[in-house]
Design an enzyme around this catalytic site. Structure first.
Site, PDB file in Angstrom:
ATOM      1  CD  GLU A 262      -2.843  -1.185   2.352  1.00  0.00           C
ATOM      2  OE1 GLU A 262      -2.818  -0.566   3.151  1.00  0.00           O
ATOM      3  OE2 GLU A 262      -4.005  -1.972   2.123  1.00  0.00           O
TER       4      GLU A 262
ATOM      5  CD  GLU B 113      -3.680  -6.060   2.717  1.00  0.00           C
ATOM      6  OE1 GLU B 113      -4.808  -5.356   2.976  1.00  0.00           O
ATOM      7  OE2 GLU B 113      -2.504  -5.985   3.082  1.00  0.00           O
TER       8      GLU B 113
END
Length: 679
Positions: free
Chosen positions: A176, A294
């Site tokens: 991220e 994810e």
């Protein structure tokens, strides 16, 4: 002389065979090439070892999970997962200057877990995880050179440490990634780090010259500019062993239960279409595998009960189906709320069943997984409608007893009508809540449990407290809370995220059924003005209850609005019952949503785009323009001997064969020598 010659021949043959065998084993333990498409298909499905080696604290237990064990990794493999993502945060596990050496004990623990996973034949992904926001986010702008040097040092050490491991181990550059600065500057920072990462790994030797590398979009988001930028970057590398990754936590209002999005409805479904279509069209359709590194629901960060059970299961059934239809590998984010690390048992078996079943087929899904019967009203026939997704009804059970069609229920097309006689027989005594569970079975997919719940209108009591701890005593009377509205007396919206009256479940309020109260949280009061605030609580039965409190600084006092008691009418033998409205009112999401740092980090596209040709009800025969060949319905076995220690049956047979050959050859040579000698 002849004896010496014979012994020399035997030694030479033995050495030659040994060298040939060793060379064969060496080839089995290396990989000449990687077919990246097959590689990605074999990763499906995946699981995340979240909140462990990415924990920021004294050790890997700092965020509440126990130490990783071999038994845990074996459990993950036994449950059918084919790949495991191991997030790693290095911030407190390395020197912050000099050569930025990683703590040897910490790296050994990571390596031990990697080897356990490889021994279970799992594909393994390791990354730099929370370092992305701990020091890289601000460091690229404020302390650029040292930040880059530290990032490079991590991957230099990891590349060296794991360079001889099987190519089933892959490297993900950074989790991220986000940065201070403009969008353009942020993309440049990411491209710089990914360039360094790629160069370091590819030049480090061993299997790293062909090891699959995973590159994220900015924020692992799926906005058009982010996926396009990553595609352009990957194309410029001209490296066939690259995998793209994004994360997906669903349509944000549904994912956290805000703005009245209590149900898995079309907006939520459209968001799946928009995101997965874009990722597929950008990467998968162009030969670049894409991994949803994810997935989950953001509400899970608070509690897995933030989303109603049936709506939650419908979301995951559809999301996994569509991901596989679009050829996207999916990896469940699990920080311990799903697979209990202590007991190695699943916290919610229904959730696990829907996941594991969706890897292979579709399941029928109901409009509701409950039937609410109000205690003060006469019982009537009740209907549950299913989207069958190509399945057929088989039978319905109450416990071990099979119900009788025509008497206990009727089926017309995709709708089951449960008779009032059956429902009446299930309601005995004065119990409230779930009094029975009916299980509907199908020709394929999961069974569905339909809870029969008896309720009365919930009752809320007066109380007083503070903004830091305010609990409304509540008699839920068998009902369950869906959402809450908040207004000021003039009709304006109260509380945080004031673009919607429907507040975020779990973040601003939360029911406690066991202890009998509804908690209003400080995150709610922090953005509430002094004075009166009117609340409306919506329940899954369709009931609503109004409530008023007064805030004065940190003091809160409440008063339940007085209502005149209703006279109960006598129950008729065969009354007509009005079905309660169970859908909560929904507000339009604003064009610009105010998000917390967490929301900005996890959320993906929330556009209103939808796929033409997609309808609410789908069957197994999807008439989609994309080829079904792009999906990952089939798991292809790989047997390329890439384990670090290839102690296989084939290897043992090779050794045995060599031994037998040498014995026979030796006996024959000895007989020949004796014969020559006697002559």
């Amino acid at each position: 002389m002849k004896k010496q010659f014979t012994i020399t021949i035997l030694i030479f043959v033995f050495l030659l065979l040994s060298f040939t065998s060793i060379t064969t084993f060496a080839k089995e333990d290396s990989t000449d090439e990687v077919d990246i498409q097959t590689y990605a298909e074999n990763m499906q499905p995946g699981w995340n070892l979240g909140n462990t080696f990415d924990a920021v604290g004294e050790d890997e237990t700092a965020w509440g999970n126990p130490y990783v064990t071999k038994e845990l990794i074996e459990k993950v493999a036994d449950e059918g997962f084919k790949s495991i993502r191991i997030p790693i945060t290095f911030d407190q596990r390395m020197e912050e200057s000099g050569d930025f050496a990683i703590d040897e004990d910490f790296l050994s623990r990571v390596d031990q877990t990697v080897q356990w996973a490889l021994e279970e034949d799992l594909y393994v992904m390791i990354n730099i995880h929370h370092d992305s926001w701990l020091w890289i986010e601000s460091g690229m702008q404020e302390n650029h050179d040292q930040t880059v040097a530290r990032f490079n040092a991590i991957w230099t050490q990891l590349a060296e440490h794991f360079k001889d491991d099987s190519t089933k181990l892959m490297f993900e550059s950074i989790n991220e990634p986000r940065f201070l600065g403009t969008a353009e500057e942020s993309q440049q920072y990411l491209d710089e780090l990914n360039t360094n990462f790629h160069q370091i790994v590819r030049e480090s030797g061993g299997n790293n010259d062909i090891r699959p590398l995973v590159l994220p979009t900015l924020d692992t988001g799926s906005e058009p500019e982010k996926v396009s930028a990553l595609y352009d970057f990957i194309e410029a590398l001209e490296d066939p062993n690259i995998i793209a990754t994004v994360h997906y936590y669903g349509f944000w209002p549904f994912s956290v239960n805000i703005a009245g999005y209590t149900r898995f409805e079309q907006d939520t479904k459209n968001d799946i279409h928009t995101v997965f279509d874009r990722v597929h069209d950008t990467f998968t359709a162009n030969g670049i595998p894409a991994v949803i590194g994810e997935y989950g629901l953001l509400g899970f960060d608070v509690d897995t009960g933030v989303i109603q059970q049936g709506e939650k299961l419908k979301f995951f059934e559809y999301m996994l189906h569509y991901a596989q239809k679009k050829g996207l590998v999916h990896m469940l984010w699990d920080n311990g709320q799903h697979l209990n690390r202590n007991t190695l048992e699943w916290a919610d078996q229904e959730f696990t069943n829907i996941l594991q079943t969706s890897w292979h087929t579709r399941s029928a899904v109901p409009n509701d997984n409950f039937i609410y019967l109000k205690k003060s009203e006469a019982i009537t026939d009740e209907q549950i409608t299913f989207e069958l997704h190509g399945n057929d009804f088989e039978a319905i059970y109450q416990g071990d007893q099979e119900l009788e069609e025509g008497t206990d229920y009727q089926i017309e097309e995709n709708t089951i009508t449960f008779s009032k006689e059956l429902l009446s027989s299930l309601v005995t005594g004065n119990d409230l809540g779930t009094v029975s569970t009916l299980t509907v079975t199908f020709s394929d997919g999961v069974d569905w449990d339909i809870d029969i719940r008896v309720y009365q209108t919930p009752e809320l009591q007066e109380t007083a407290g503070t903004t830091s701890e305010f609990h409304i005593p509540t008699n839920f009377n068998g009902d369950q809370l869906a959402t809450m509205e908040a207004y000021y007396p003039d009709g304006s919206i109260a509380g945080p995220q004031n673009w919607t009256p429907f507040k975020e479940f779990g973040y601003t309020f939360s029911p406690n059924y066991e202890d009998g109260f509804i908690a209003l949280k400080d995150t709610f009061f922090n953005e509430v003005e002094d004075g009166e605030v009117h609340l409306t609580f919506h329940y899954w039965s369709g009931e609503t209850v109004d409530y008023t409190f007064v805030k004065d600084g940190e003091t809160v006092s409440t008063l339940v609005e007085e209502e005149e008691p209703l006279e109960e009418e006598p129950v008729q033998d065969d009354p007509v019952k009005e079905e309660p409205e169970t859908d909560s009112p929904q507000e339009e999401s604003p064009k610009e949503e105010e998000k917390t740092e967490k929301e900005e980090n996890k959320s993906t596209d929330q556009t209103d785009e939808s796929n033409e040709g997609e309808t609410t009800t789908e069957s197994n025969n999807d008439n989609d323009s994309e080829s079904e060949g792009q999906s990952n319905q089939q798991i292809i076995s790989e047997n390329n001997g890439n384990n670090r220690l290839p102690d296989t049956a084939t290897t043992q047979f090779n050794f045995m064969g060599i031994g037998v050959f040498l014995i026979v050859f030796g006996i024959g040579s000895l007989s020949w020598y004796r014969k020559i000698k006697t002559e």
